[in-house]
Design a protein around this motif. Structure first.
Motif, PDB file in Angstrom:
ATOM      1  N   GLY A  82     -13.603  19.997 -24.592  1.00 46.99           N
ATOM      2  CA  GLY A  82     -14.997  19.632 -24.833  1.00 46.99           C
ATOM      3  C   GLY A  82     -15.125  18.502 -25.840  1.00 46.99           C
ATOM      4  O   GLY A  82     -16.016  17.648 -25.718  1.00 46.99           O
ATOM      5  N   LEU A  83     -14.217  18.471 -26.828  1.00 47.57           N
ATOM      6  CA  LEU A  83     -14.249  17.401 -27.829  1.00 47.57           C
ATOM      7  C   LEU A  83     -14.014  16.042 -27.187  1.00 47.57           C
ATOM      8  O   LEU A  83     -14.600  15.038 -27.605  1.00 47.57           O
ATOM      9  CB  LEU A  83     -13.194  17.645 -28.908  1.00 47.57           C
ATOM     10  N   GLN A 110     -15.029  15.029 -24.470  1.00 44.33           N
ATOM     11  CA  GLN A 110     -16.227  14.597 -23.740  1.00 44.33           C
ATOM     12  C   GLN A 110     -17.399  14.283 -24.667  1.00 44.33           C
ATOM     13  O   GLN A 110     -18.427  13.789 -24.222  1.00 44.33           O
ATOM     14  CB  GLN A 110     -16.649  15.694 -22.747  1.00 44.33           C
ATOM     15  N   ASP A 111     -17.227  14.590 -25.952  1.00 43.67           N
ATOM     16  CA  ASP A 111     -18.320  14.398 -26.911  1.00 43.67           C
ATOM     17  C   ASP A 111     -18.224  13.005 -27.532  1.00 43.67           C
ATOM     18  O   ASP A 111     -17.452  12.774 -28.471  1.00 43.67           O
ATOM     19  CB  ASP A 111     -18.237  15.476 -28.006  1.00 43.67           C
ATOM     20  N   LYS A 112     -19.006  12.078 -27.019  1.00 38.28           N
ATOM     21  CA  LYS A 112     -18.940  10.696 -27.478  1.00 38.28           C
ATOM     22  C   LYS A 112     -19.361  10.558 -28.942  1.00 38.28           C
ATOM     23  O   LYS A 112     -18.947   9.617 -29.626  1.00 38.28           O
ATOM     24  CB  LYS A 112     -19.811   9.807 -26.596  1.00 38.28           C
ATOM     25  N   MET A 113     -20.181  11.490 -29.452  1.00 40.01           N
ATOM     26  CA  MET A 113     -20.607  11.422 -30.847  1.00 40.01           C
ATOM     27  C   MET A 113     -19.419  11.560 -31.798  1.00 40.01           C
ATOM     28  O   MET A 113     -19.412  10.991 -32.896  1.00 40.01           O
ATOM     29  CB  MET A 113     -21.630  12.517 -31.138  1.00 40.01           C
ATOM     30  N   LEU A 114     -18.404  12.325 -31.363  1.00 44.89           N
ATOM     31  CA  LEU A 114     -17.241  12.544 -32.216  1.00 44.89           C
ATOM     32  C   LEU A 114     -16.390  11.286 -32.357  1.00 44.89           C
ATOM     33  O   LEU A 114     -15.621  11.162 -33.304  1.00 44.89           O
ATOM     34  CB  LEU A 114     -16.393  13.687 -31.672  1.00 44.89           C
TER      35      LEU A 114
END
Length: 297
Positions: free
Chosen positions: A56-57, A59-63
Motif C-alpha cells: 500500500g505504501l 501506491q501512496d504518492k503522498m509518501l
C-alpha cells in the motif's frame, strides 16, 4: 518491493525503494514501527499483513514527498551482519564445473548431491564498498556472481512444494575467493572468508516481484570485460531442491542467506588465470534486481 539498508544522519535504517529506485522511504517511520531497527527484524516479523501494508505504501504518492533521494544516503549491504554463516553451493552450474575440470586438470564428476560450504561473513560489504586486496596474504583473488536467496521464516524438513513459502526475497552476491588459500587449505572456508570477501546488494527484492521458478539473467564484468553470463535456469540443483535438501534435519532461520552457485567465467577458469588486480571494478548484475559494484583496493 525492493528493500534496502541505508545510513542517514549516522543512523542505520531499513528502507523501501520508490520512484524507479531513485528514492528511499524510511519503513519504520512509514509503518509506525519504532522497533524496526534492521533488515533482520523486518524479515523475522514480516507476515502477510505487513507485506500488504508495505504494498500500500508503494501506491501512496503522498509518501514520495517523505522519501529521500538515493544519492543523498549511503547504501549498506541489505544484511550487513548476518546471524549465521552464508550457506554456499559449489559447482552448481555445469559449465562452471567443466571449466574447473579444465583449469585443475582433473575430472569433476557429475554431482549426485549439492556441494555445500560455509562462508564466514560477519560483516558483508555493500554496493560501492571497497574490497581489501590483502597484500602478502593472497595473490589470487577471484570473483563469482551468484543469486542469493534470503529465507523468510523458520523451517525444517521442508517439501519441494512448500519451498517458496519459506523465501523472503532475493539479492545479488559476489562470492570473492582467495584461490591460492582455497587450494592450500583444501577446505574452502579460509579462502572464502577473508574480510570484505562477501559483497551483497544493492537491495533485497521481495519474492512477490518475481515469478517462480526463478529464471534470471546474471552477468559479471571486470572493468569493461564480460567474464560471466548465464541464467539461473541453468542451476543443476534448483532453488526448491536446495531449500528442501538443506532443511532435512537442519532448521533454516529467517535471514539465512543461501548463495546458489556461480556460472562459468571465473578468473581461475582462464588459461592463464585472470585474477583480480588492484583497481579493478567488478560489476555483478542480475536482471530485475540491479547491479552490485565493488572495486578492489
Amino acid at each position: 518491493m525492493y528493500f534496502v539498508t541505508y545510513l542517514e544522519n549516522n543512523v542505520e535504517k531499513v528502507g523501501l525503494l520508490l520512484d524507479n529506485k531513485t528514492k528511499v522511504l524510511d519503513l519504520a517511520r512509514a509503518l509506525g514501527k519504532n522497533h524496526l531497527n534492521n533488515m533482520l527484524e523486518l524479515i523475522t516479523h514480516c507476515n502477510k499483513e505487513m507485506i500488504d501494508k508495505i504494498k500500500g505504501l508503494t501506491q501512496d504518492k503522498m509518501l514520495y514527498e517523505k522519501a529521500v533521494d538515493v544519492k543523498d544516503i549511503k547504501l549498506y549491504s541489505p544484511i550487513p551482519q548476518p546471524r549465521r554463516n552464508v550457506i554456499c553451493l559449489g559447482l552448481n552450474y555445469k559449465d562452471h564445473a567443466e571449466e574447473l575440470k579444465n583449469s585443475l586438470g582433473k575430472q569433476v564428476q557429475t554431482l549426485k548431491a549439492p556441494v555445500y560450504f560455509g562462508k564466514m561473513a560477519c560483516d558483508i560489504i555493500g554496493d560501492g564498498d571497497a574490497i581489501d586486496n590483502h597484500p602478502n596474504i593472497t595473490e589470487a583473488i577471484d570473483y563469482e556472481v551468484e543469486l542469493a536467496v534470503i529465507i523468510g521464516k523458520e523451517g525444517k524438513n521442508i517439501s519441494l512444494e512448500e519451498a517458496e513459502d519459506y523465501i523472503f526475497g532475493y539479492s545479488i552476491l559476489n562470492d570473492l575467493s582467495a584461490r591460492d588459500l582455497q587450494t592450500k587449505h583444501t577446505q574452502w572456508i579460509k579462502g572464502k572468508s577473508l574480510d570484505t570477501f562477501t559483497a551483497m546488494g544493492p537491495c533485497i527484492v521481495h519474492k512477490s516481484e518475481l515469478p517462480f521458478p526463478i529464471e534470471l539473467n546474471l552477468t559479471c564484468r571486470v572493468n569493461d570485460e564480460v567474464r560471466q553470463s548465464s541464467n539461473t535456469r541453468n542451476l543443476i540443483f534448483d532453488i526448491p531442491y536446495i531449500i528442501s535438501d538443506l532443511s532435512k534435519g537442519m532448521t533454516l532461520k529467517p535471514g539465512d542467506i543461501i548463495a546458489t552457485g556461480t556460472p562459468a567465467g571465473v578468473g581461475m577458469g582462464f588459461s592463464p588465470p585472470k585474477y583480480l588486480k588492484s583497481g579493478d571494478v567488478i560489476t555483478c548484475s542480475i536482471e530485475k534486481i540491479g547491479e552490485l559494484i565493488n572495486k578492489l583496493k
